[in-house]
Enzyme design. Structure first.
Site, mmCIF file in Angstrom:
data_model
loop_
_atom_site.group_PDB
_atom_site.id
_atom_site.type_symbol
_atom_site.label_atom_id
_atom_site.label_comp_id
_atom_site.label_asym_id
_atom_site.label_seq_id
_atom_site.Cartn_x
_atom_site.Cartn_y
_atom_site.Cartn_z
ATOM 1 N N LYS A 1 0.846 -1.183 0.000
ATOM 2 C CA LYS A 1 0.000 0.000 0.000
ATOM 3 C C LYS A 1 0.892 1.248 0.000
ATOM 4 O O LYS A 1 1.868 1.307 0.757
ATOM 5 C CB LYS A 1 -0.907 -0.046 1.246
ATOM 6 C CG LYS A 1 -2.225 0.613 1.062
ATOM 7 C CD LYS A 1 -3.253 0.167 2.069
ATOM 8 C CE LYS A 1 -4.447 1.086 1.994
ATOM 9 N NZ LYS A 1 -5.606 0.590 2.702
ATOM 10 N N GLU B 1 -20.196 -4.953 9.275
ATOM 11 C CA GLU B 1 -21.157 -4.120 10.001
ATOM 12 C C GLU B 1 -22.301 -4.940 10.578
ATOM 13 O O GLU B 1 -22.735 -4.710 11.715
ATOM 14 C CB GLU B 1 -21.707 -3.029 9.069
ATOM 15 C CG GLU B 1 -20.710 -1.919 8.729
ATOM 16 C CD GLU B 1 -19.736 -2.291 7.609
ATOM 17 O OE1 GLU B 1 -19.880 -3.380 7.023
ATOM 18 O OE2 GLU B 1 -18.827 -1.482 7.335
ATOM 19 N N ARG C 1 -25.909 -1.211 6.053
ATOM 20 C CA ARG C 1 -25.693 -2.642 5.898
ATOM 21 C C ARG C 1 -26.409 -3.460 6.976
ATOM 22 O O ARG C 1 -26.709 -4.628 6.777
ATOM 23 C CB ARG C 1 -24.187 -2.943 6.044
ATOM 24 C CG ARG C 1 -23.372 -2.657 4.838
ATOM 25 C CD ARG C 1 -23.390 -3.864 3.938
ATOM 26 N NE ARG C 1 -22.965 -3.530 2.604
ATOM 27 C CZ ARG C 1 -21.778 -3.813 2.094
ATOM 28 N NH1 ARG C 1 -20.883 -4.440 2.821
ATOM 29 N NH2 ARG C 1 -21.503 -3.481 0.866
HETATM 30 C C1 LIG Z 1 -19.314 -1.606 3.948
HETATM 31 C C2 LIG Z 1 -18.105 -0.725 4.070
HETATM 32 N N1 LIG Z 1 -17.547 -0.559 5.279
HETATM 33 C C3 LIG Z 1 -16.461 0.234 5.407
HETATM 34 C C4 LIG Z 1 -15.918 0.861 4.326
HETATM 35 C C5 LIG Z 1 -14.758 1.814 4.487
HETATM 36 N N2 LIG Z 1 -13.560 1.293 3.793
HETATM 37 C C6 LIG Z 1 -13.214 1.757 2.584
HETATM 38 S S1 LIG Z 1 -11.841 1.010 2.010
HETATM 39 C C7 LIG Z 1 -11.706 0.079 3.387
HETATM 40 C C8 LIG Z 1 -10.568 -0.870 3.526
HETATM 41 C C9 LIG Z 1 -10.488 -1.793 2.386
HETATM 42 O O1 LIG Z 1 -9.355 -2.563 2.535
HETATM 43 P P1 LIG Z 1 -8.887 -3.445 1.318
HETATM 44 O O2 LIG Z 1 -10.047 -4.090 0.691
HETATM 45 O O3 LIG Z 1 -7.807 -4.346 1.799
HETATM 46 O O4 LIG Z 1 -8.328 -2.406 0.273
HETATM 47 P P2 LIG Z 1 -6.985 -1.527 0.357
HETATM 48 O O5 LIG Z 1 -7.426 -0.134 0.605
HETATM 49 O O6 LIG Z 1 -6.124 -2.062 1.439
HETATM 50 O O7 LIG Z 1 -6.360 -1.663 -0.971
HETATM 51 C C10 LIG Z 1 -12.725 0.352 4.289
HETATM 52 C C11 LIG Z 1 -12.879 -0.273 5.605
HETATM 53 C C12 LIG Z 1 -16.550 0.667 3.088
HETATM 54 N N3 LIG Z 1 -16.115 1.275 1.983
HETATM 55 N N4 LIG Z 1 -17.631 -0.132 2.993
#
Ligand SMILES: Cc1ncc(C[n+]2csc(CCOP(=O)(O)OP(=O)(O)O)c2C)c(N)n1
Length: 650
Positions: free
Chosen positions: A281, A366, A394
């Protein structure tokens, strides 16, 4: 030299050499860093998938082949490679490119996203439709290790494995959600990544197979499809294999040739395939590599050193909540705090640090978080779930079925309730009043400032039932004056007296409504301002009193008007046969795009100036309006003034 600006569509990548693809990646990365430093955005996630995106688009033929991005926050390289370089500098700006995939923006954006863990279900549906129609394109879902912790993703894995549907899942594993990823699955991926034993066993097994004369190579390839053989007990990815996927990897997601080779191979294979790609990242920008969480979603920053620009330093609602929950945690050992993968965004980091044993990060889960909170409440604890309004959507059924039906004392700290700005339609928290206020046993409050917020949480802690306290993104007002009524369930707070109009406001709109009233006064309209405090239960007596006393009711909320606080007031007025005109100010019945909160408020007529105009024109447009001398009384005695008043034809 190859130039990004000449890549008018992804098919151009098909003709490039490995060196040229590398060069394009460098240019994509530079462009992303430069534009995000100005506009803000999901920097670290995007920098991590640059090579992966280049590799995908150089092998597959979008939009014929369909690439579905989970969450969609990592789609910047995809946007740059699918003909949107020219507009890329408008990223996340009002009327500019969205920070997420948008089908209306490009044929290469396959689904609208913003919420996590949906890609596998979408991709499965697309692949089933493809087969139903007898088509033969590829469907690729790119999902992060964080998104994989979401229930929907696991439900889809279960179903895809069962159906043995041909589709490609690229697992983008960077060990991070927004913060460090959590959970047993995450630990499992970490073991695959890091344990030399797994790596060694894999290469040993492959070497062994290749050594078998004549059929060696073919068999090594075919082995990807062989189930239940001994080697799968020791090779990485056995979890996915057991679910029915062909697992490939781990492979570096920054190694374009290696990724391309796997993608080519996928085209020849049948059934569900999973490529485990390891990425970093923030890759390629030092400050983001060092602090990927801070650069997950960032405001504008100084390119040279990564320092944030233009932060006011004013305390936010989230900051206030952070202090409040820590104070409550210190006072009451029953207080436990829960987040669904957002300890930083929700302000729970401080609580987590002070009370690590009473803090739970459940991952992007969630629904689970809400039912788990119900269990904690049943067991005698005081759970507080800090969650963004948009993500609480959700868990609608869990709120009804697991929390409200048994009337359990779960506190929902509903953050980002209202417009959120640059993240746009998937992230605005404008539905929670509508989807919470109709649930029996639920109590819903909204603080207008920090003092109120403190009172509300203290009150909720001692209340024996579910409570949702909603507050917006941005600075929390400090009360300009004090001394109002203490917080009593279902009672509002009159902030300003008035004779013509009553403005019933809630939360973030209260002090704006106060300003509106002051401006209306200058235009000869006298408006009372009431902070309802409780959206549910409403202060019915107070509303009835003011509906009789004044000639027009205005409701003001930062929520969609349908089903919101204004609707609640209308229901009451209809029930009580209170024949006064009502103007509902709030957000309209449509999805609101991205832009700054100020721009979006203005666009939707919710800024102070617009509200004054709207109220005034509504007031003057009433057909039943007449101007008459009216008797009033103040401290100096009775007086008469000309009043615009409504008369109702019998
Ligand atoms: C239902 C939901 N909960 C929380 C989020 C907030 N959120 C956006 S990106 C993320 C982390 C995603 O991690 P990952 O899939 O590993 O992607 P990365 O950013 O590490 O590439 C979160 C928790 C969201 N977008 N949707």
């Amino acid at each position: 030299m190859v130039n990004l600006d000449e890549i008018k569509g992804p098919e151009k990548l098909h003709d490039l050499s490995p060196e040229e693809l590398k060069e394009i990646s460098l240019q994509v990365r530079e462009r992303i860093i430069e534009v995000v430093s100005r506009n803000g955005g999901h920097l670290a996630s995007n920098l991590g998938v640059v090579e992966l995106t280049v590799a995908l688009h150089s092998v597959f033929s979008s939009p014929r082949d369909k690439i579905v991005w989970d969450v969609g926050h990592q789609c910047y390289a995809h946007k740059l490679l699918t003909g949107r370089q020219q507009e890329f500098n408008t990223l996340r700006q009002y009327k500019g490119l969205s920070g997420f995939p948008k089908t209306t923006e490009s044929e290469h954006d396959i689904v609208e996203t913003g919420h996590s863990s949906t890609s596998l279900s979408s991709a499965l549906g697309l692949s089933l439709a493809r087969d139903q129609k007898g088509e033969d394109h590829e469907i690729i879902a790119v999902i992060g290790d964080g998104a994989l912790t979401g229930g929907m993703a696991l439900e889809a894995l279960n179903h895809i494995g069962h159906l043995q549907q041909k589709m490609i899942v690229v697992l983008n594993d960077n060990e991070m959600s927004i913060s460090k990823n959590v959970g047993a699955l995450s630990n499992y991926l970490a073991r695959i990544r890091s344990e030399p034993m797994y790596q060694k066993l894999r290469s040993d097994a492959e070497i062994l197979l290749k050594r078998i004369p004549a059929i060696g190579n073919r068999m090594a390839f075919a082995a990807d499809r062989v189930k239940d053989s001994l080697k799968y007990l020791v090779l990485p990815g056995i979890f996915f294999e057991e679910l029915g996927f062909t697992y490939m990897g781990p492979v570096s997601g920054h190694d374009i040739p290696a990724m391309r080779q796997l993608f080519q191979r996928c085209k020849r294979l049948k059934g569900p395939l999973l490529i485990h790609s390891i990425t970093e990242k923030g890759k390629g920008y030092d400050p983001a590599e060092k602090s990927p969480s801070r650069f997950h979603g960032t405001g504008p920053f100084i390119l040279e050193n990564g320092q944030g620009k233009g932060k006011s330093g004013a305390k936010t609602y989230t900051g206030a909540f952070s202090d409040i929950i820590s104070d409550l945690g210190a006072k009451d050992e029953r207080v436990v705090a829960i987040t669904a993968a957002m300890p930083d965004g929700t302000g729970l980091q401080k609580f987590a640090h002070e009370f690590p044993d009473r803090f739970y990060d459940v991952g992007i889960a969630e629904q689970h978080s809400v039912t788990m909170a119900a269990g904690l409440a049943r067991g005698g604890m005081k759970p507080v779930i800090a969650i963004y309004s948009t993500f609480l959507q959700r868990a609608y059924d869990q709120i009804i079925h697991d929390v409200c039906l048994p009337c359990l004392p779960v506190i929902f700290a509903v953050d980002r309730a209202g417009l959120v700005g640059a993240d746009g339609e998937t992230h605005h928290g404008v539905f929670d009043l509508s989807f919470l206020r109709h649930i029996p046993n639920m109590t819903v409050l909204a603080p207008r400032d920090q003092g109120e917020m403190e009172k509300m949480f203290a009150w909720a802690l001692h209340y024996e039932g579910p409570v949702a306290i909603r507050y917006p993104r941005g600075p929390v007002p400090q009360a300009p004056f004090n001394g109002f009524r203490p917080l009593v369930k279902g009672r509002g707070d009159v902030l300003r007296q008035g004779q013509d109009i009553t403005i019933l406001a809630s939360g973030s709109m209260v002090w704006d409504s106060y300003q509106v009233a002051e401006l209306l006064e200058k235009r000869g309209v006298s408006a009372a301002v009431v902070d309802l405090r409780f959206i549910k239960p409403l202060d019915e007596e107070l509303i009835k009193r003011w509906a009789k006393k004044t000639d027009l009711i205005v409701t003001v909320e930062e929520n969609n008007v349908p089903g919101g606080m204004g609707s609640a007031v209308l229901e009451l007025m209809a029930r009580e046969k209170l024949q006064k005109p009502v103007l509902n100010l709030g957000l309209p019945d449509r999805f609101i795009s991205h832009g700054s909160c100020d721009q979006l408020r203005r666009e939707n007529g919710l800024d102070v100036e617009n509200m004054v105009d709207r109220i005034e024109s509504f007031w003057f447009s009433q057909p039943d309006l007449e101007i008459k001398d009216t008797q009033y009384e103040n401290k100096t005695g009775p007086f008469t003034r000309k009043k615009r008043a409504f008369f109702f034809k019998k």
